[in-house]
Design a protein around this motif. Structure first.
Motif, PDB file in Angstrom:
ATOM      1  N   ALA A 258      -1.041   9.675  14.150  1.00 50.98           N
ATOM      2  CA  ALA A 258      -2.027   9.400  13.103  1.00 50.98           C
ATOM      3  C   ALA A 258      -1.282   8.802  11.931  1.00 50.98           C
ATOM      4  O   ALA A 258      -0.073   9.003  11.762  1.00 50.98           O
ATOM      5  CB  ALA A 258      -2.775  10.660  12.692  1.00 50.98           C
ATOM      6  N   GLU A 259      -2.000   8.058  11.101  1.00 52.63           N
ATOM      7  CA  GLU A 259      -1.417   7.445   9.922  1.00 52.63           C
ATOM      8  C   GLU A 259      -2.271   7.811   8.707  1.00 52.63           C
ATOM      9  O   GLU A 259      -3.481   8.066   8.823  1.00 52.63           O
ATOM     10  CB  GLU A 259      -1.343   5.921  10.069  1.00 52.63           C
ATOM     11  CG  GLU A 259      -0.401   5.450  11.157  1.00 52.63           C
ATOM     12  CD  GLU A 259       1.049   5.787  10.868  1.00 52.63           C
ATOM     13  OE1 GLU A 259       1.415   5.817   9.669  1.00 52.63           O
ATOM     14  OE2 GLU A 259       1.818   6.016  11.815  1.00 52.63           O
ATOM     15  N   LEU A 260      -1.617   7.836   7.559  1.00 60.20           N
ATOM     16  CA  LEU A 260      -2.284   8.177   6.307  1.00 60.20           C
ATOM     17  C   LEU A 260      -1.879   7.168   5.254  1.00 60.20           C
ATOM     18  O   LEU A 260      -0.688   6.871   5.084  1.00 60.20           O
ATOM     19  CB  LEU A 260      -1.886   9.593   5.851  1.00 60.20           C
ATOM     20  CG  LEU A 260      -2.408  10.059   4.497  1.00 60.20           C
ATOM     21  CD1 LEU A 260      -3.924  10.171   4.515  1.00 60.20           C
ATOM     22  CD2 LEU A 260      -1.793  11.404   4.115  1.00 60.20           C
ATOM     23  N   GLY A 261      -2.882   6.626   4.537  1.00 55.38           N
ATOM     24  CA  GLY A 261      -2.622   5.675   3.467  1.00 55.38           C
ATOM     25  C   GLY A 261      -3.355   6.081   2.210  1.00 55.38           C
ATOM     26  O   GLY A 261      -4.442   6.675   2.258  1.00 55.38           O
ATOM     27  N   VAL A 262      -2.751   5.766   1.059  1.00 51.12           N
ATOM     28  CA  VAL A 262      -3.355   6.099  -0.234  1.00 51.12           C
ATOM     29  C   VAL A 262      -4.271   4.952  -0.637  1.00 51.12           C
ATOM     30  O   VAL A 262      -3.832   3.818  -0.834  1.00 51.12           O
ATOM     31  CB  VAL A 262      -2.271   6.346  -1.301  1.00 51.12           C
ATOM     32  CG1 VAL A 262      -2.927   6.707  -2.632  1.00 51.12           C
ATOM     33  CG2 VAL A 262      -1.321   7.447  -0.846  1.00 51.12           C
ATOM     34  N   LEU A 263      -5.524   5.275  -0.787  1.00 44.92           N
ATOM     35  CA  LEU A 263      -6.556   4.287  -1.086  1.00 44.92           C
ATOM     36  C   LEU A 263      -6.753   4.213  -2.594  1.00 44.92           C
ATOM     37  O   LEU A 263      -6.779   5.234  -3.291  1.00 44.92           O
ATOM     38  CB  LEU A 263      -7.869   4.691  -0.397  1.00 44.92           C
ATOM     39  CG  LEU A 263      -8.971   3.646  -0.273  1.00 44.92           C
ATOM     40  CD1 LEU A 263      -8.528   2.527   0.659  1.00 44.92           C
ATOM     41  CD2 LEU A 263     -10.241   4.305   0.273  1.00 44.92           C
ATOM     42  N   THR A 264      -6.862   3.012  -3.127  1.00 41.90           N
ATOM     43  CA  THR A 264      -7.180   2.870  -4.546  1.00 41.90           C
ATOM     44  C   THR A 264      -8.625   3.301  -4.781  1.00 41.90           C
ATOM     45  O   THR A 264      -9.426   3.464  -3.858  1.00 41.90           O
ATOM     46  CB  THR A 264      -6.986   1.418  -4.996  1.00 41.90           C
ATOM     47  OG1 THR A 264      -7.810   0.571  -4.193  1.00 41.90           O
ATOM     48  CG2 THR A 264      -5.528   1.000  -4.840  1.00 41.90           C
ATOM     49  N   ASN A 269      -7.241  -1.992  -1.512  1.00 41.21           N
ATOM     50  CA  ASN A 269      -6.042  -2.127  -0.688  1.00 41.21           C
ATOM     51  C   ASN A 269      -6.256  -1.631   0.733  1.00 41.21           C
ATOM     52  O   ASN A 269      -5.298  -1.331   1.439  1.00 41.21           O
ATOM     53  CB  ASN A 269      -4.888  -1.352  -1.324  1.00 41.21           C
ATOM     54  CG  ASN A 269      -5.117   0.151  -1.306  1.00 41.21           C
ATOM     55  OD1 ASN A 269      -6.270   0.591  -1.359  1.00 41.21           O
ATOM     56  ND2 ASN A 269      -4.055   0.924  -1.270  1.00 41.21           N
ATOM     57  N   ILE A 270      -7.492  -1.535   1.191  1.00 39.78           N
ATOM     58  CA  ILE A 270      -7.730  -0.982   2.524  1.00 39.78           C
ATOM     59  C   ILE A 270      -7.161  -1.882   3.613  1.00 39.78           C
ATOM     60  O   ILE A 270      -6.687  -1.407   4.648  1.00 39.78           O
ATOM     61  CB  ILE A 270      -9.243  -0.730   2.724  1.00 39.78           C
ATOM     62  CG1 ILE A 270      -9.465   0.042   4.033  1.00 39.78           C
ATOM     63  CG2 ILE A 270     -10.026  -2.037   2.710  1.00 39.78           C
ATOM     64  CD1 ILE A 270     -10.884   0.522   4.204  1.00 39.78           C
ATOM     65  N   LEU A 271      -7.162  -3.205   3.395  1.00 43.58           N
ATOM     66  CA  LEU A 271      -6.589  -4.098   4.398  1.00 43.58           C
ATOM     67  C   LEU A 271      -5.088  -3.887   4.526  1.00 43.58           C
ATOM     68  O   LEU A 271      -4.532  -3.927   5.635  1.00 43.58           O
ATOM     69  CB  LEU A 271      -6.895  -5.557   4.035  1.00 43.58           C
ATOM     70  CG  LEU A 271      -8.377  -5.946   3.973  1.00 43.58           C
ATOM     71  CD1 LEU A 271      -8.516  -7.433   3.700  1.00 43.58           C
ATOM     72  CD2 LEU A 271      -9.091  -5.568   5.264  1.00 43.58           C
ATOM     73  N   HIS A 272      -4.442  -3.663   3.409  1.00 44.56           N
ATOM     74  CA  HIS A 272      -3.001  -3.405   3.455  1.00 44.56           C
ATOM     75  C   HIS A 272      -2.718  -2.105   4.193  1.00 44.56           C
ATOM     76  O   HIS A 272      -1.744  -2.010   4.966  1.00 44.56           O
ATOM     77  CB  HIS A 272      -2.438  -3.341   2.037  1.00 44.56           C
ATOM     78  CG  HIS A 272      -0.984  -2.977   1.981  1.00 44.56           C
ATOM     79  ND1 HIS A 272       0.019  -3.851   2.362  1.00 44.56           N
ATOM     80  CD2 HIS A 272      -0.361  -1.823   1.610  1.00 44.56           C
ATOM     81  CE1 HIS A 272       1.190  -3.262   2.222  1.00 44.56           C
ATOM     82  NE2 HIS A 272       0.986  -2.028   1.777  1.00 44.56           N
ATOM     83  N   ILE A 273      -3.549  -1.088   4.004  1.00 42.18           N
ATOM     84  CA  ILE A 273      -3.374   0.185   4.708  1.00 42.18           C
ATOM     85  C   ILE A 273      -3.528  -0.018   6.208  1.00 42.18           C
ATOM     86  O   ILE A 273      -2.744   0.497   7.015  1.00 42.18           O
ATOM     87  CB  ILE A 273      -4.380   1.221   4.176  1.00 42.18           C
ATOM     88  CG1 ILE A 273      -4.044   1.602   2.726  1.00 42.18           C
ATOM     89  CG2 ILE A 273      -4.399   2.467   5.061  1.00 42.18           C
ATOM     90  CD1 ILE A 273      -5.031   2.557   2.098  1.00 42.18           C
ATOM     91  N   ILE A 274      -4.548  -0.780   6.617  1.00 42.73           N
ATOM     92  CA  ILE A 274      -4.774  -1.016   8.045  1.00 42.73           C
ATOM     93  C   ILE A 274      -3.579  -1.746   8.666  1.00 42.73           C
ATOM     94  O   ILE A 274      -3.096  -1.385   9.741  1.00 42.73           O
ATOM     95  CB  ILE A 274      -6.070  -1.817   8.252  1.00 42.73           C
ATOM     96  CG1 ILE A 274      -7.284  -0.990   7.805  1.00 42.73           C
ATOM     97  CG2 ILE A 274      -6.217  -2.234   9.701  1.00 42.73           C
ATOM     98  CD1 ILE A 274      -8.591  -1.762   7.848  1.00 42.73           C
ATOM     99  N   LYS A 275      -3.063  -2.750   7.979  1.00 41.37           N
ATOM    100  CA  LYS A 275      -1.943  -3.516   8.518  1.00 41.37           C
ATOM    101  C   LYS A 275      -0.695  -2.649   8.639  1.00 41.37           C
ATOM    102  O   LYS A 275      -0.012  -2.651   9.677  1.00 41.37           O
ATOM    103  CB  LYS A 275      -1.665  -4.717   7.615  1.00 41.37           C
ATOM    104  CG  LYS A 275      -0.493  -5.565   8.089  1.00 41.37           C
ATOM    105  CD  LYS A 275      -0.235  -6.740   7.142  1.00 41.37           C
ATOM    106  CE  LYS A 275       0.960  -7.554   7.610  1.00 41.37           C
ATOM    107  NZ  LYS A 275       1.250  -8.677   6.690  1.00 41.37           N
ATOM    108  N   THR A 276      -0.399  -1.900   7.595  1.00 37.44           N
ATOM    109  CA  THR A 276       0.805  -1.055   7.626  1.00 37.44           C
ATOM    110  C   THR A 276       0.704   0.006   8.705  1.00 37.44           C
ATOM    111  O   THR A 276       1.664   0.263   9.440  1.00 37.44           O
ATOM    112  CB  THR A 276       1.015  -0.398   6.254  1.00 37.44           C
ATOM    113  OG1 THR A 276       1.086  -1.417   5.242  1.00 37.44           O
ATOM    114  CG2 THR A 276       2.281   0.430   6.235  1.00 37.44           C
ATOM    115  N   ALA A 277      -0.455   0.644   8.819  1.00 37.30           N
ATOM    116  CA  ALA A 277      -0.634   1.688   9.822  1.00 37.30           C
ATOM    117  C   ALA A 277      -0.535   1.117  11.226  1.00 37.30           C
ATOM    118  O   ALA A 277       0.063   1.721  12.129  1.00 37.30           O
ATOM    119  CB  ALA A 277      -1.974   2.387   9.607  1.00 37.30           C
TER     120      ALA A 277
END
Length: 1592
Positions: A258-264, A269-277
């Motif tokens: 699973a991956e976790l990203g900090v959303l503004t 920045n949701i696209l950046h989270i999807i790409k990084t994950a």
């Protein structure tokens, strides 16, 4: 092989090869198979976005609509074959999650949709235009409470495979976007009324995509969600704002991937989270096995080494090795059911749908024709394993025990078999310590490979056959060079010049000592100086280039060194070769050296001319020429070989480190080097441990080492031989004679003999290790005396070799080593001072002090040793240091215990070795490996004992002994307290006579006290003593007593030999012992006290079991510690089994290990509804498992009323429906999850923050009765018992009155303590307790209470409330007796309210329970009584003060004290203390206000004797009063008076200790211990203990 389609890299899909095979294994056999895994670089991708549609996410939705094209572009860069889908969620459309007013149901916010639970909007599609058009039509919705129902949405998105559109061979990603916490199973308000059933894990989407069962079933649990996503190969990506990030940081660790990203805040920045994950997920593959039969164990390794967590690049093929072997459990594998020995296991990457299936079978039967071939005709094949005939051995019976030859065990140039480090068995060397020595002749030392940075093999490989075997991605002699090109890139990602030809090895070498490696060759070629000058210079692999000016900074390294011969500094550079085909670097040397100023060089010729003129005068003064002669420098240097050692404690095989000391220069004479070492030099002077000054009078052990002037023999390595005993006596007598001049010194003990390799010409001399006990302040005196005696070469009459000794304490050591003529290197044996209390990373400093003998100078003076302390995953040990077995037993069963720190698979090697017992004569030797499966704690090694021949019986009378050793622990394990045990073979067990006669006295001086007394535990209830025989003694007396007891209470044993065995002792208990000898004249003097601790024994059964019934399928089980731990409890095991009415199992039992002994709770989810279960709990310590404590309960018969707070509790959680492997998957968290926008902290009357467990409170005090179907049977038992049989304990009695409550079924005993108010009319309810407030909004409040005790049924409740500063009193009547809560609406924000709750029965109304509460929120400045919509709110009153403590000052006066509230929630203005007689009467209640924040005590006078009083303490802030803390106290007179606490109605535990005191004080105080369960909700046990202290 049944199916093996090769991987086709042209296919754009994930693949494994082979696909299916059959495998048959014999018991104990290993097989391996190669598996390939392929992940395409741009494989198919399914991306499903699941978004929170509550009102707070409106700006996030707007941004997502605007980013439609960018989303399509992003997904197109990740995959050539992708689909995108969309779903939305809010929460269940039911109170209190949703505002149920019709207007809010139609439109909770302006321009919004009606509330909903989950709505599937867009099926996974590759048409981005369709996706964008549908998304533009979506509008936000809303709900009431902050935690959302996202778990419902995730589960439906996973199980509705067809509706969502998941494809079989694609990667499944689910993006979960929210800014709120989450609801999960059993935390909803609807569960309180028993309305919602558990989630059925099925798809419930209607044709429009709406979730239809939101109000019909509960949220899924965390384990359920993990299991469902794993089953469908869906990887969650959590995009969470900072408001709720901490909740999901805990949640994400429960998923395999699973991956976790900090959303503004606006989700920009949701696209950046999807790409990084996505990039992170595609770069790693976790291989797992599924459906594994119990008798099969699997391990997965990569071809280059490493475990199951593999990182690959997309498009690569990775080879895997699958090693499978059968295991032995409590019984032989062939005696287990066929279902445990046969099955199809699946090996698959966690992100793949395809898997490698292996049809495995354990072969247990075979035909006769196979026996002769497999066992070479020398044995029978029994259950797949060769059982050899007599005189044959080996796994295939191919080795004769009669033919013993060392020919195959002596290598070229070796003089002894196996290099003296192993035993020759059947022509093969078996190394004594495989963790240190390896090779066909044990000729390689695993600690002597090259080091880099102090680490052996740079900690990137292992020492194998004398060289470093590097891990994947590393190379070099010391594994110092990485193979990647990361270190060759600059900050812009651009490679350096020539890196395309040299890869990354060359640029990394520049960082790893490039200058140092070229230094010697540069010196010899450019200046004809240095250590390689002369012929050695021809061996240099490169040629230097002399230049007038060096290059600029665009080189690999610029180097600068000083030439020792002329004190000048020279410079050179190292760069890549100009010709890419050249293999060596280009080295350019600056022609001009940088030398010190020459001075007045022109004066040299003049001075020489004058010297010639003065020659005649100098000839006359020849006597003084020696004074003018320029001294020549001594070129002989000594120093340590290394600068730094990095050691990992878990890999250490001894408590010392052999540190090489090297000598350069002509070794034509002897040099002696003195050294010292200090521990914990990393600690600064201000460190707390350095502030503690040790007691100089403390008796400590001083380990001593000396080199004797005597050659070593094999007999000296065995302590029981005559040579060893004789030399030990000689050494101890002479050392005692020397060290007796040290004040307070004891006799030396623990004397052992050994040799030391790398000791020059002295390596065959005997080294003696012994221990001298003396005061700590004697260290310098002992060291000086030892140094002096070593220099003269003797200790009294004991001859020692000068130049070698070691004296150590527990924190420092000093010594000397000798380098003889012709010797260039010796080892310094440095103690490491390994202690349990060591820091995680400690440092020792070794210093070469001086050279008292010889002409060498010290070069490298210091060496640092860093010991990294790591927690071992498992600890292997024998339970005892020795065992005794009779030959009549036939077999010696020796248990090997495993202490589990971190569960998993691990191994250890065992082997036997002869002492006085001989292999094939007294016993049959054994050796092998033991493999422990996860959760397995003990295995048994069986050694066959042989009957002696008649000749042996007549001629050989000595005791027969052999040893069993543990070695080579693997997979993160280490050896524990007893890595070796001695097996004693006897014909008859020894017996000891127990004598209870009083001690005899005799005149002093007749017999001296026995000496050399050694005490060792031989079991949990036995201690064995040995001492030196006394001349003229007829017998001996041993008296022993428990440490801390008076010696006058000692027991006595009379024995005839200088040994005794004490029996019937307490396990894990410290004892003190003394021994005296006696003859015809009487008793001699007693020896000094000897201390010894018995071994641990298995613990008793745990204390009472208690249940917190959270729902019809969820319960929380807790238990108390065993009454007799008999050691340190290490873990617990919980077993729960479904049973029928006859208590017979009707389903499989599930086992759960709790590896943290402090967590005596377990949350069990997904139980079968209305099913009776039998729960059993047992405890374990280092010895093993104790007996079970069991209880039986049916959750359907118990009320369940949890509160609505989303949490992950700090206790283990298991899923009853999961498979066996998943059953051990425990989850932990440390704090209650609270919403960022709403209050999650209820204000609890008479309940502290520590009592908030699982977000639920105790609402039913009695268990297992209450409003359920079980009846309550209350019985009181009174018991008096003596606190003996502990020997030596005087008259000490305890009187207890304990109340037990039982019901239908089988329950464990549960101690209750409920004071009953006798003033109430019989049948009238008591005061409702534990008033609980929970804010639902800025103007809405939920009030809950606990059902009061009442002899008659409760008919209903009444809730009264009004403003604290006055106003109208409002009343709410509750006619349903099962309802223990009410929701109050339309309160004023930021105003304090007084609430009162009372209960009614047929006999009338009971007393009221009061509580004060304030809801704080943000209000509109223009309208102070109107809260701002959507603003946060919280409860604000202080929590209850800490526990009350009573101190009796006189029969009429006491002092009351308490602790401040843990949550003051504002400035404490003071406390209100209420005092009243417990049973009415008197002038009380009285109210006292103690002002000030610091005042936490009060003196109360004018109290009456023999009268119980109830005290209450409340804290006050500006917002009102907090909950009360209660306590009961009684001051008792001499005659005791009328004591109502002895009546059954008091329900109070009473303890009376008869001790000699003058006054009598009877105290009852309230204590909170571990949580317990009371009829379906969770609280803390309140034990009110009454104690009397009375003079006799």
């Amino acid at each position: 092989m049944q199916q093996n389609l090769k991987i086709d890299t042209s296919r754009n899909s994930a693949q494994v090869a082979p696909q299916r095979m059959m495998m048959t294994l014999l018991p104990g056999e290993e097989k391996q198979v190669v598996m390939e895994v392929f992940e395409p670089g741009r494989g198919p991708l399914d991306l499903y976005i699941l978004m929170d549609f509550s009102n707070s996410m409106s700006d996030d939705l707007d941004n997502l609509k605007r980013m439609g094209d960018e989303l399509a572009q992003l997904v197109g860069t990740l995959s050539d074959d992708y689909t995108i889908g969309f779903g939305k969620f809010v929460d269940k459309v039911i109170e209190p999650q949703t505002d149920m007013r019709p207007s809010k149901l139609a439109q909770p916010w302006p321009n919004s949709e009606p509330p909903f639970s989950f709505q599937h909007v867009i099926t996974l599609t590759s048409n981005i235009n369709t996706f964008r058009q549908i998304l533009q039509k979506e509008k936000i919705s809303g709900n009431l409470d902050a935690p959302e129902g996202g778990f419902d949405a995730i589960l439906q998105a996973a199980v509705c495979q067809v509706r969502i559109g998941w494809r079989k061979d694609s990667t499944h990603l689910l993006v979960f976007s929210t800014e709120s916490a989450f609801h999960y199973e059993a935390d909803g308000v609807n569960v309180l009324a028993g309305v919602l059933n558990r989630n059925d894990e099925a798809c419930h989407l209607n044709p429009t995509g709406s979730y239809t069962h939101a109000t019909q079933q509960d949220y899924p649990s965390v384990p359920t969600l993990v299991r469902i996503l794993m089953k469908h190969n869906i990887i969650p990506i959590f995009a969470i704002t900072n408001h709720s990030l901490s909740y999901y940081e805990k949640l994400v660790h429960y998923f395999p991937i699973a991956e976790l990203g900090v959303l503004t805040d606006d989700s920009s920045n949701i696209l950046h989270i999807i790409k990084t994950a996505f990039e992170s997920i595609r770069s790693k593959i976790s291989i797992q096995t599924e459906n594994r039969p119990k008798a099969i164990n699997t391990q997965i390794f990569s071809a280059a080494g490493g475990g199951a967590d593999l990182k690959i690049q997309p498009g690569q093929i990775v080879s895997l090795h699958n090693s499978t072997l059968t295991e032995f459990n409590d019984k032989h594998v062939c005696s287990q059911p066929e279902s445990d020995r046969k099955g199809v296991l699946r090996v698959k990457p966690t992100t793949f749908s395809s898997a490698f299936e292996i049809d495995t079978t354990v072969l247990c039967e075979t035909c006769d024709c196979e026996k002769a071939a497999r066992c070479n005709g020398n044995g029978n094949l029994v259950c797949g394993t060769c059982s050899c005939y007599d005189k044959w051995m080996g796994p295939f019976c191919n080795c004769s025990s009669q033919v013993q030859s060392d020919a195959g065990c002596i290598g070229p140039g070796m003089k002894e078999p196996c290099s003296g480090r192993g035993d020759c068995v059947c022509g093969t060397c078996i190394c004594h310590n495989p963790s240190q020595y390896d090779g066909p002749f044990c000729q390689y030392d695993k600690s002597q490979c090259q080091r880099y940075g102090g680490f052996l093999c740079n900690d990137r490989g292992r020492c194998f056959l004398g060289r470093c075997a590097c891990e994947s991605g590393w190379t070099g002699d010391a594994c110092e060079c990485p193979l990647s090109n990361v270190t060759c890139l600059d900050n812009k990602g651009v490679k350096h010049r020539h890196t395309s030809l040299r890869s990354s090895v060359l640029c990394v070498q520049a960082q790893l000592g490039m200058c140092e490696s070229k230094k010697s060759c540069v010196q010899c070629q450019a200046w004809k100086t240095g250590e390689m000058k002369g012929d050695k210079c021809k061996d240099c692999p490169f040629k230097v280039v002399m230049v007038d000016e060096l290059k600029d900074n665009k080189v690999i390294e610029t180097c600068e060194y000083r030439d020792e011969e002329d004190d000048c500094t020279y410079y050179y550079t190292v760069d890549f070769p100009p010709n890419p085909t050249d293999k060596e670097h280009e080295v350019q040397v600056l022609k001009k050296k940088d030398c010190p100023p020459g001075g007045f060089l022109w004066l040299i010729p003049l001075i020489m001319f004058l010297m010639l003129l003065l020659g005649l005068l100098l000839l006359c003064c020849w006597k003084y020429c020696a004074c003018c002669k320029v001294p020549t420098h001594n070129r002989r240097m000594v120093g340590f070989k290394e600068d730094h050692y990095m050691l990992r404690q878990s890999l250490l095989t001894s408590d010392h480190l052999d540190t090489p000391l090297v000598r350069t220069g002509p070794p034509k004479s002897t040099d002696v080097v003195r050294w010292k070492v200090r521990d914990n030099v990393h600690r600064p002077p201000s460190h707390p441990q350095n502030q503690i000054q040790p007691n100089p009078k403390e008796i400590i052990d001083f380990p001593l080492s000396l080199r004797l002037n005597r050659q070593f023999s094999d007999e000296l390595s065995r302590p029981e031989t005559r040579d060893a005993q004789g030399l030990r006596q000689e050494v101890e007598d002479n050392l005692n004679d020397v060290f007796k001049r040290i004040p307070g010194a004891h006799f030396v003990q623990k004397t052992r003999f050994r040799t030391q390799r790398n000791a020059g010409k002295r390596q065959n001399n005997t080294i003696v290790d012994t221990v001298l006990s003396a005061p700590r302040s004697s260290y310098n005196d002992i060291a000086s005396l030892t140094d002096k005696q070593v220099q003269v070469g003797n200790f009294s009459n004991l001859r020692v070799v000068p130049g070698y000794y070691t004296v150590a304490t527990d924190r420092e050591a000093t010594g000397a080593v000798e380098l003889q003529e012709g010797v260039e290197s010796v080892d310094v044996r440095v103690p490491l001072f390994i202690k349990d209390e060591d820091d995680p990373k400690k440092q020792l400093l070794v210093e070469a002090i001086d050279v008292p003998v010889g002409i060498a100078k010290i070069g490298k003076r210091f060496v640092n040793i860093t010991v990294i302390k790591e927690n071992a995953k498992s600890i292997f040990t024998f339970l005892q240091p020795s065992y005794t077995f009779s030959r009549q037993d036939g077999v010696a069963n020796i248990p090997i215990n495993r202490e589990i720190v971190e569960d998993g698979r691990t191994q250890v090697t065992y082997s036997s070795r002869d002492l006085t017992a001989k292999d094939r004569k007294d016993y049959v030797s054994v050796d092998g490996d033991l493999t422990y499966a996860p959760g397995e704690t003990q295995k048994m090694v069986q050694v066959k004992l042989l009957q002696p021949s008649e000749t042996d019986t007549l001629l050989d009378k000595q005791p027969k002994q052999f040893v069993l050793d543990l070695s080579n622990p693997r997979q993160g394990a280490k050896l524990g307290r007893y890595p070796r045990t001695t097996i004693n073979i006897t014909d008859k067990p020894d017996t000891m006579q127990f004598v209870g006669a009083p001690l005899m006295s005799s005149p002093s001086g007749r017999l001296q006290p026995p000496t050399n007394i050694e005490a060792s535990p031989v079991g949990p209830k036995n201690i064995r003593l040995n001492w030196k025989p006394q001349t003229g003694a007829r017998g001996y007396k041993v008296k022993y007593w428990i440490y801390g007891d008076p010696e006058a209470d000692a027991q006595v044993v009379d024995v005839k030999n200088p040994q005794a065995e004490l029996t019937n002792l307490y396990p894990y208990c410290d004892y003190e012992m003394r021994v005296c000898a006696y003859n015809a004249q009487g008793d001699g003097g007693y020896s000094d006290i000897v201390q010894c601790q018995t071994l641990e024994d298995v613990p008793s059964e745990p204390g009472r079991l208690a249940f917190n019934v959270i729902g019809p399928t969820v319960t929380q089980l807790s238990w108390a510690e065993p009454a007799e731990p008999n050691g340190v409890i290490t873990e617990y095991e919980v077993v729960y089994t479904p049973i029928n009415e006859d208590s017979k199992p009707i389903g499989p039992s599930k086992k759960v290990k709790i590896d943290n002994p402090k967590k005596r709770m377990l949350l069990i989810e997904n139980l079968q509804p209305s099913q009776t279960y039998c729960y059993k709990v047992r405890a374990s310590n280092k010895v093993g498992w104790g007996p079970y404590r069991d209880a039986t309960i049916n959750l359907a018969t118990q009320p369940h009323r949890p509160m609505s707070i989303p949490i992950i509790p700090d206790i283990p959680i298991v899923d009853a429906e999961a498979g066996e492997e998943y059953d051990s998957y425990l989850m932990y968290s440390n704090e209650v999850l609270r919403s960022p926008t709403a209050s999650g902290r209820p204000s609890v009357s008479d309940l502290t923050e520590e009592q908030l467990i699982n977000g639920k409170w105790d609402q039913k005090f009695l268990f297992p009765g209450g409003s359920g179907s079980l009846t309550r049977n209350i019985s009181t038992s009174s018991t008096s018992y003596s606190l003996s049989p502990r020997p030596g304990v005087g008259n000490q009695t305890m009187e207890t009155t304990t109340t037990y409550i039982s019901g239908k079924g089988k329950y464990s005993d549960l101690l209750l303590s409920v004071p009953v108010d006798s003033r109430l009319t019989r049948g009238v309810p008591e005061t409702p307790s534990r008033l609980v407030f929970s804010a639902l909004g800025p103007t809405a409040l939920k009030v809950s209470w606990q059902e009061p005790h009442c002899e008659n049924p409760v008919l209903g409740y009444c809730v009264l409330y009004q403003l604290l500063n006055g106003g109208e009193t409002k009343r709410v009547d509750i006619t349903n007796p099962a309802q223990n809560s009410v929701v109050v609406q339309d309160l004023l924000p930021n105003q304090s309210y007084l609430f009162k709750v009372k209960a009614q029965s047929q006999e009338g109304w009971g007393p009221e329970r009061e509580g004060v509460i304030t809801i704080e929120s943000t209000v509109d400045p223009k309208s102070p009584l109107s809260p701002v919509p959507g603003s946060s709110f919280t409860l604000s009153t202080p929590s209850a003060p800490g526990p009350l403590v009573f101190t009796a000052l006189s029969p009429e006066t006491l002092q009351l004290s308490w602790d401040k509230p843990r949550k003051p929630n504002g400035e404490i203005l003071g406390y209100v203390v209420t005092c009243e007689q417990l049973h009415g009467g008197g002038h009380y209640p009285a109210f006292v206000f103690v002002s000030g924040n610091a005042a936490t005590s009060l003196t109360v006078s004018d109290l009456s004797e023999n009268v119980p009083y109830k005290f209450k303490v409340q804290a006050q802030t500006t917002q009102g009063f907090g909950p009360e803390r209660e306590g009961i106290i009684t001051i008792e007179s001499q005659d005791g008076g009328t004591n109502t606490q002895n009546s059954p109605s008091s329900l109070m535990r009473r303890e009376v200790f008869n001790l000699p005191t003058q006054t009598s004080t009877h105290t009852s105080h309230t204590m909170f211990s571990e949580p317990f369960v009371t009829s379906g909700t969770y609280g803390h046990r309140t034990t009110e203990t009454t104690r009397s202290i009375t003079q006799q």
